[in-house]
Enzyme design. Structure first.
Site, PDB file in Angstrom:
ATOM      1  N   CYS A 231     -29.494  77.328 -30.110  1.00  0.00           N
ATOM      2  CA  CYS A 231     -27.847  77.324 -30.845  1.00  0.00           C
ATOM      3  C   CYS A 231     -27.191  78.349 -30.569  1.00  0.00           C
ATOM      4  CB  CYS A 231     -28.252  76.922 -32.419  1.00  0.00           C
ATOM      5  SG  CYS A 231     -26.984  76.644 -33.201  1.00  0.00           S
TER       6      CYS A 231
ATOM      7  N   CYS B  66     -25.240  79.365 -33.713  1.00  0.00           N
ATOM      8  CA  CYS B  66     -25.756  79.985 -34.853  1.00  0.00           C
ATOM      9  C   CYS B  66     -26.024  81.472 -34.240  1.00  0.00           C
ATOM     10  CB  CYS B  66     -27.228  79.322 -34.932  1.00  0.00           C
ATOM     11  SG  CYS B  66     -27.160  77.760 -35.112  1.00  0.00           S
ATOM     12  N   ASP B  67     -26.619  81.625 -33.296  1.00  0.00           N
ATOM     13  CA  ASP B  67     -27.233  82.974 -32.781  1.00  0.00           C
ATOM     14  C   ASP B  67     -26.501  83.940 -31.835  1.00  0.00           C
ATOM     15  OD1 ASP B  67     -29.270  81.973 -34.389  1.00  0.00           O
ATOM     16  OD2 ASP B  67     -30.438  81.157 -32.650  1.00  0.00           O
TER      17      ASP B  67
END
Ligand code: NAP
Length: 309
Positions: free
Chosen positions: A135, A138-139
């Site tokens: 992701c 997200c990261d």
């Protein structure tokens, strides 16, 4: 068999499930949730969530799931950390089996989510969440000025690679063929970006790491088996997702990839069976959109239950 028929059973946790639980508990439906043995869903694999409104400093994914759960439990959501093995939607009230035990409910909300497909190559398990992610949203921000790779040749890979250029010094897309499933526009946006390099005819054979985390990957040319090493401190696998719908055994209509189809608002092809979150979502797949859909499913279930009595 449990002796009472519930108003609603929620299958699966994560933002969609906990929000459905919160709303249906506050509607006094006394919901029962089977959260799964690994409750909390994909956010349990995420470090910091920085794009959920209301957390100016960000919040850890697992911490957010604990808090969502506590909030729903405060209003009466009953949660069991067990997996649903099978369901029977052929007669009402609907049947749900958990460790061989039978439960019945008037309505069901399915929030089992989707799981990223991983490569499953050597070295991957140890680096999951420590350099290897599925992701970028997200990261990605953890890899400022670093070199990262993205594996895949579809829209997800192009989108992730393009997004990662905001942070990374260099992004290399690694794809096993020279034909891309990605739409032309998304492929070209990535291919024309000065920070992105595309390596075709390359598969990840294994991941390389030391005590500091991920250091690179060994790539293999599937045409002749030759290998080369590439340096990277971050890797994003974007080879697709699979919705978690096996336990439904085809009783609810899905698309060809297994995603549940909404027939009317959040109701599925079965009257009184609703679905929310990544198990239906082929497009957005965000915590905030899943939570929103969980709210919709709970409201739809409440209205549907009212219409039955
Ligand atoms: P996808 O289109 O199925 O592409 C998956 C890619 O991963 C393919 O290039 C495939 O290679 C590769 N792959 C699969 N298994 C692999 C393996 N074991 N090792 C190496 N490579 C592997 O999946 P997606 O990109 O996640 O997209 C899914 C759907 O969501 C699509 O309909 C897409 O259009 C949509 N989507 C849309 C957007 C958008 O419009 N903004 C963004 C993301 C996704 P092969 O081609 O060789 O099989």
């Amino acid at each position: 068999m449990a002796d009472t028929t519930r108003n609603v059973i929620i299958i699966g946790s994560g933002p969609a499930g906990y929000t459905a639980g919160l709303y249906s508990a506050r509607a006094l439906l006394e919901p029962l949730m089977f959260a799964g043995y690994m409750s909390g869903g994909q956010l349990m694999l995420t470090s910091d969530v920085e794009n959920f409104p209301g957390y100016p400093q960000g919040i850890g994914g697992p911490e957010m799931m604990v808090e969502m759960r506590e909030q729903a439990e405060r209003f009466g959501l009953e949660v069991q950390d067990r997996n649903v093995e099978k369901v029977d939607f052929s007669s009402k009230p609907y049947g749900v089996w958990v460790e061989g035990e039978e439960y019945r409910a008037e309505s069901i909300i399915i929030c089992t989510g989707a799981e990223s497909i991983w490569l499953g190559v050597e070295g991957e398990e140890a680096q999951k969440g420590r350099g290897i992610s599925t992701c970028a949203t997200c990261d990605g921000a953890f890899f400022r000025e670093e070199e990262v790779i993205v594996v895949g040749g579809g829209d997800s890979a192009m989108e992730e690679a393009t997004f990662l250029t905001r942070f990374a010094k260099k992004v290399t897309i690694v794809h096993r063929r020279d034909v891309f499933r990605a739409s032309k526009v998304m492929y070209e946006r990535a291919a024309n970006h000065p920070k992105i390099e595309i390596k075709t005819f390359r598969s990840v054979k294994s991941w390389l790491s030391d005590e500091s985390g991920l250091t690179g990957a060994t790539l293999e040319d599937p045409r002749d088996g030759s290998t080369e090493n590439i340096d990277c401190t971050g890797a994003f696998i974007a080879i697709g997702h699979k919705p978690i719908t096996r336990f439904l055994e085809g009783q609810v209509e899905t698309d060809e990839s297994g995603y549940i189809i909404h027939k009317e608002n959040t109701m599925t092809s079965i009257d009184g069976v609703f679905a929310a979150g990544d198990v239906v979502d082929t497009r957005y797949r965000q915590a905030i959109t899943a939570a929103g859909m969980g709210c919709q499913a709970a409201i739809d279930a409440e209205k549907w239950l009212e219409s039955q009595h």
